[in-house]
Scaffold this active site. Structure first.
Site, PDB file in Angstrom:
ATOM      1  N   ILE A  42       0.583  -0.759  -0.469  1.00 49.37           N
ATOM      2  CA  ILE A  42       0.120   0.271  -0.655  1.00 49.37           C
ATOM      3  C   ILE A  42       0.893   1.230   0.480  1.00 49.37           C
ATOM      4  O   ILE A  42       1.896   1.374   0.581  1.00 49.37           O
ATOM      5  CB  ILE A  42      -1.010  -0.329   1.544  1.00 49.37           C
ATOM      6  CG1 ILE A  42      -1.426  -0.987   1.123  1.00 49.37           C
ATOM      7  CG2 ILE A  42      -1.838   0.565   1.536  1.00 49.37           C
ATOM      8  CD1 ILE A  42      -2.325  -1.755   2.278  1.00 49.37           C
ATOM      9  N   ASN A  61      -2.862   4.577  -4.114  1.00 44.42           N
ATOM     10  CA  ASN A  61      -3.201   4.999  -2.835  1.00 44.42           C
ATOM     11  C   ASN A  61      -3.000   6.417  -3.046  1.00 44.42           C
ATOM     12  O   ASN A  61      -3.258   6.953  -3.087  1.00 44.42           O
ATOM     13  CB  ASN A  61      -3.608   4.581  -1.427  1.00 44.42           C
ATOM     14  CG  ASN A  61      -4.327   5.643  -0.104  1.00 44.42           C
ATOM     15  OD1 ASN A  61      -5.173   6.407  -0.448  1.00 44.42           O
ATOM     16  ND2 ASN A  61      -2.915   5.597  -0.169  1.00 44.42           N
ATOM     17  N   TYR A 110      -4.357  18.255 -11.348  1.00 47.10           N
ATOM     18  CA  TYR A 110      -5.791  16.774 -10.313  1.00 47.10           C
ATOM     19  C   TYR A 110      -6.295  15.774 -11.211  1.00 47.10           C
ATOM     20  O   TYR A 110      -6.430  14.545 -11.335  1.00 47.10           O
ATOM     21  CB  TYR A 110      -6.553  17.222  -9.555  1.00 47.10           C
ATOM     22  CG  TYR A 110      -6.870  16.123  -8.402  1.00 47.10           C
ATOM     23  CD1 TYR A 110      -5.665  15.822  -7.075  1.00 47.10           C
ATOM     24  CD2 TYR A 110      -8.062  15.731  -7.710  1.00 47.10           C
ATOM     25  CE1 TYR A 110      -6.580  14.223  -6.912  1.00 47.10           C
ATOM     26  CE2 TYR A 110      -8.871  14.954  -7.039  1.00 47.10           C
ATOM     27  CZ  TYR A 110      -7.126  13.963  -6.295  1.00 47.10           C
ATOM     28  OH  TYR A 110      -7.841  12.891  -5.385  1.00 47.10           O
ATOM     29  N   LYS A 170      -5.855  11.648 -12.735  1.00 49.62           N
ATOM     30  CA  LYS A 170      -6.235  10.850 -12.404  1.00 49.62           C
ATOM     31  C   LYS A 170      -7.207  10.289 -13.832  1.00 49.62           C
ATOM     32  O   LYS A 170      -7.458   8.943 -13.835  1.00 49.62           O
ATOM     33  CB  LYS A 170      -7.582  11.610 -11.529  1.00 49.62           C
ATOM     34  CG  LYS A 170      -7.070  11.651 -10.252  1.00 49.62           C
ATOM     35  CD  LYS A 170      -6.594   9.879  -9.305  1.00 49.62           C
ATOM     36  CE  LYS A 170      -6.137  10.669  -8.415  1.00 49.62           C
ATOM     37  NZ  LYS A 170      -5.322   9.179  -6.925  1.00 49.62           N
ATOM     38  N   THR A 210     -10.084  13.505   3.907  1.00 47.56           N
ATOM     39  CA  THR A 210      -8.590  13.255   4.921  1.00 47.56           C
ATOM     40  C   THR A 210      -7.766  14.829   4.431  1.00 47.56           C
ATOM     41  O   THR A 210      -8.269  15.880   4.680  1.00 47.56           O
ATOM     42  CB  THR A 210      -8.061  12.744   3.541  1.00 47.56           C
ATOM     43  OG1 THR A 210      -8.094  13.379   2.358  1.00 47.56           O
ATOM     44  CG2 THR A 210      -9.274  11.310   3.793  1.00 47.56           C
TER      45      THR A 210
END
Length: 253
Positions: A6, A87, A154, A158, A191
């Protein structure tokens, strides 16, 4: 033994995923690739008598990735399953593109897209000799599809991650022992990235109020809730058949 690699376990979704896995009753090992260590995860692993391995890695230093992965796989034996969760990601720069510096653009694309591509390539290469369950989960974002001003980096990184996922899935379907892969939009989660975007000045991000209002109304998911849904998705028997999972909450469990 199940092995989970991870990225970005120092906080947020990565940390929550690692905690969930370490609390499982099954025999497993969490392998962390992160810029910073996480003492809380190390203590949890000790309490739960589970294996937790930390490899310090700044994803901008792409030349170090293959060495780290090689070291990791030298210690993987008798694997029941090996899983890579890409992640780690950064949000900055959040501003009109003309305000984005060359360094910011390069760092962003390297962290969010190029490094996950290299990690995926290395993972598939090293698992080619393993006869076990092999899966890759890429943490994408709704920003890949639903565009907003001041998020050109961003959204682009993605969207690129989604296209990469679909391409790799096509390749793996032709393999005798394929690596199953999917990209997921996890939703709006409380987050560090969310805190960061709420603090951006409206001159740089005119729609900042939308994120501030979502927070004030309590509409954000917790990292722990999201981690639970992500692991349910990862282990669904049909994982990978849908390359891009846009609605995690309603995905097949």
């Amino acid at each position: 033994m199940k092995y989970y690699i991870i990225t970005g376990t120092s906080s947020g979704i990565g940390e929550a995923l690692a905690k969930r896995i370490l609390n499982k009753e099954e025999k497993n090992q969490v392998i962390s690739l992160s810029r910073r260590g996480n003492m809380e995860l190390e203590k949890l692993a000790e309490i739960r008598k589970k294996s937790f391995c930390f490899y310090q890695l700044d994803l901008r230093e792409t030349e170090k990735i293959e060495v780290k992965i090689k070291n990791i796989f030298q210690n993987i034996t008798a694997a029941q399953g090996v899983y890579l969760i890409n992640n780690a990601a950064i949000l900055t720069p959040v501003a009109p593109v003309e305000k984005n510096t060359e360094r910011e653009i390069v760092d962003h694309m390297t962290t969010n897209l190029i490094s996950p591509m290299i990690l995926t390539s290395s993972f598939i290469r090293h698992t080619s000799v393993l006869h076990c369950d092999k899966r890759i989960l890429n943490i994408s974002s709704g920003s890949a599809k639903y565009l907003l001003p001041s998020q050109s980096c961003y959204s682009t990184s993605k969207a690129g991650l989604d296209s990469f996922t679909k391409s790799v899935s096509l390749e793996q379907k032709e393999k005798r022992q394929p690596v199953r892969i999917a990209s997921v939009y996890p939703g709006i989660i409380e987050t560090k990235l969310q805190k960061e975007i709420r603090s951006v000045h409206k001159d740089d991000f005119p729609l900042v109020h939308l994120f501030q209002e979502a927070y004030e109304k309590g509409e954000l998911q917790t990292a722990d809730e999201t981690a639970n849904l992500l692991l349910e998705l990862l282990f669904h028997e049909e994982f990978g058949e849908e390359e891009i999972v846009e609605n995690l909450a309603n995905a097949k469990k």
